[in-house]
Design an enzyme around this catalytic site. Structure first.
Site, short mmCIF file in Angstrom:
data_model
loop_
_atom_site.label_atom_id
_atom_site.label_comp_id
_atom_site.label_asym_id
_atom_site.label_seq_id
_atom_site.Cartn_x
_atom_site.Cartn_y
_atom_site.Cartn_z
N LYS A 1 -0.21 -38.47 -2.51
CA LYS A 1 1.07 -38.43 -3.23
C LYS A 1 2.26 -38.15 -2.31
O LYS A 1 3.34 -38.64 -2.54
CB LYS A 1 1.04 -37.45 -4.41
CG LYS A 1 0.63 -36.04 -4.10
CD LYS A 1 0.48 -35.28 -5.41
CE LYS A 1 0.22 -33.80 -5.16
NZ LYS A 1 -0.94 -33.51 -4.28
N ARG B 1 2.41 -27.24 -10.95
CA ARG B 1 0.96 -27.26 -10.77
C ARG B 1 0.25 -26.34 -11.77
O ARG B 1 -0.96 -26.20 -11.69
CB ARG B 1 0.61 -26.82 -9.35
CG ARG B 1 0.59 -27.99 -8.39
CD ARG B 1 0.28 -27.52 -6.99
NE ARG B 1 -0.21 -28.62 -6.21
CZ ARG B 1 -0.01 -28.74 -4.91
NH1 ARG B 1 0.65 -27.84 -4.24
NH2 ARG B 1 -0.50 -29.76 -4.25
N ARG C 1 -7.10 -35.86 7.59
CA ARG C 1 -5.65 -35.74 7.76
C ARG C 1 -5.29 -34.83 8.93
O ARG C 1 -5.92 -33.80 9.16
CB ARG C 1 -5.04 -35.20 6.47
CG ARG C 1 -3.53 -35.31 6.46
CD ARG C 1 -3.00 -35.59 5.11
NE ARG C 1 -3.12 -34.41 4.26
CZ ARG C 1 -2.75 -34.41 2.98
NH1 ARG C 1 -2.28 -35.49 2.42
NH2 ARG C 1 -2.86 -33.32 2.26
N ARG D 1 -4.62 -28.67 9.28
CA ARG D 1 -4.08 -27.53 8.53
C ARG D 1 -5.21 -26.62 8.06
O ARG D 1 -6.28 -27.12 7.70
CB ARG D 1 -3.31 -28.04 7.30
CG ARG D 1 -1.92 -28.49 7.64
CD ARG D 1 -1.21 -29.22 6.52
NE ARG D 1 -1.61 -28.91 5.17
CZ ARG D 1 -1.20 -29.60 4.11
NH1 ARG D 1 -0.38 -30.62 4.26
NH2 ARG D 1 -1.58 -29.28 2.91
N ARG E 1 -9.26 -25.96 -3.04
CA ARG E 1 -8.08 -26.65 -3.59
C ARG E 1 -8.48 -27.59 -4.73
O ARG E 1 -7.78 -27.71 -5.73
CB ARG E 1 -7.36 -27.44 -2.49
CG ARG E 1 -6.50 -26.54 -1.62
CD ARG E 1 -6.07 -27.24 -0.37
NE ARG E 1 -5.14 -28.32 -0.60
CZ ARG E 1 -4.92 -29.31 0.26
NH1 ARG E 1 -5.56 -29.33 1.41
NH2 ARG E 1 -4.05 -30.25 -0.02
#
Ligand code: AMP
Length: 222
Positions: free
Chosen positions: A13, A88, A122, A155, A166
């Protein structure tokens, strides 16, 4: 044009919101980026939220709502925004309705397989925050940002344990937000089961919904 971007972690996103922001010349406000900036600059907020972010937990609603409310009052948001990563939770959605009128909610969906492969690969630039993917969007030089020469890193919230957390938090706290906006007839589902080279196929679905939005508001004015 006040647009909310929803979707599971790893659905891409952030990438889509950046492209839409350029096309429509409206800022992308990423709540995750605001939090990471505060942590990098070691501000009071940064220190307060550090543990939540690195575990992959949500920052408490009160802190998050306050930050977003302030950011959306800034001048660059006066013609609208693409809000990436907020709301969220149901409490955040309810709070947002009190301080901003939402024009549309784009909910990006992709298969679990795509999401898991995107999340694990990522890499993020420590300096400018640009994101890459080791297979789909690799940098020209391994480990180095094409844009600013900064070092790329994994990260802490993208390490396997945090990713698991998550996704669990997403299912428990954020998925109900989809139903909340569906009831309010604001929801558009965007199929994001495409490779990075096919990004146009995802963006064109968004454009259809956003163009209709323009027509709807013109019709209302007539
Ligand atoms: P993101 O870059 O959007 O994946 O966000 C990174 C992290 O920032 C999340 O895992 C949370 O710890 C925190 N965060 C981002 N947006 C929110 C939100 N709306 N509410 C609470 N915490 C958030």
């Amino acid at each position: 044009m006040n647009i909310v971007i929803l979707g599971s972690p790893g659905v891409g996103k952030g990438t889509y919101a950046k492209i839409l922001s350029e096309k429509f010349n409206i800022p992308r406000i990423s709540v995750g980026d605001l939090f990471r900036k505060a942590m990098k600059n070691e501000t009071e907020l940064g220190r307060k939220i550090e543990d939540y972010v690195s575990r992959g937990d949500l920052v408490p609603d009160e802190t998050t709502i306050e930050l977003v409310k302030k950011r959306l009052q800034e001048d660059d948001c006066k013609n609208g925004f693409f809000l990436d990563g907020f709301p969220r939770t149901i409490a955040q959605a309810e709070a947002m309705e009190r301080f901003k009128k939402i024009s549309k909610v784009l909910n990006f969906v992709a298969s679990e397989w795509i999401i898991m492969s995107r999340l694990g690969g990522r890499r993020t630039c420590r300096e400018c925050g640009a994101t890459y993917h080791v297979k789909e969007v690799p940098p020209k030089l391994e480990g180095i940002c094409d844009r600013c020469g900064g070092k790329l890193y994994l990260r802490s919230d993208e390490a396997p344990q945090a990713i698991k957390n998550r996704l669990r938090v997403y299912l428990e706290k954020t998925k109900p937000v989809i139903g909340y906006f569906r009831k309010r007839k604001l929801l558009a589902i965007i199929d994001a089961n495409y490779k990075f080279e096919e990004v146009d196929k995802v963006i064109s679905q968004c454009e259809k919904h956003l163009q209709n939005l323009g027509e709807d508001s013109r019709r209302r004015r007539i």
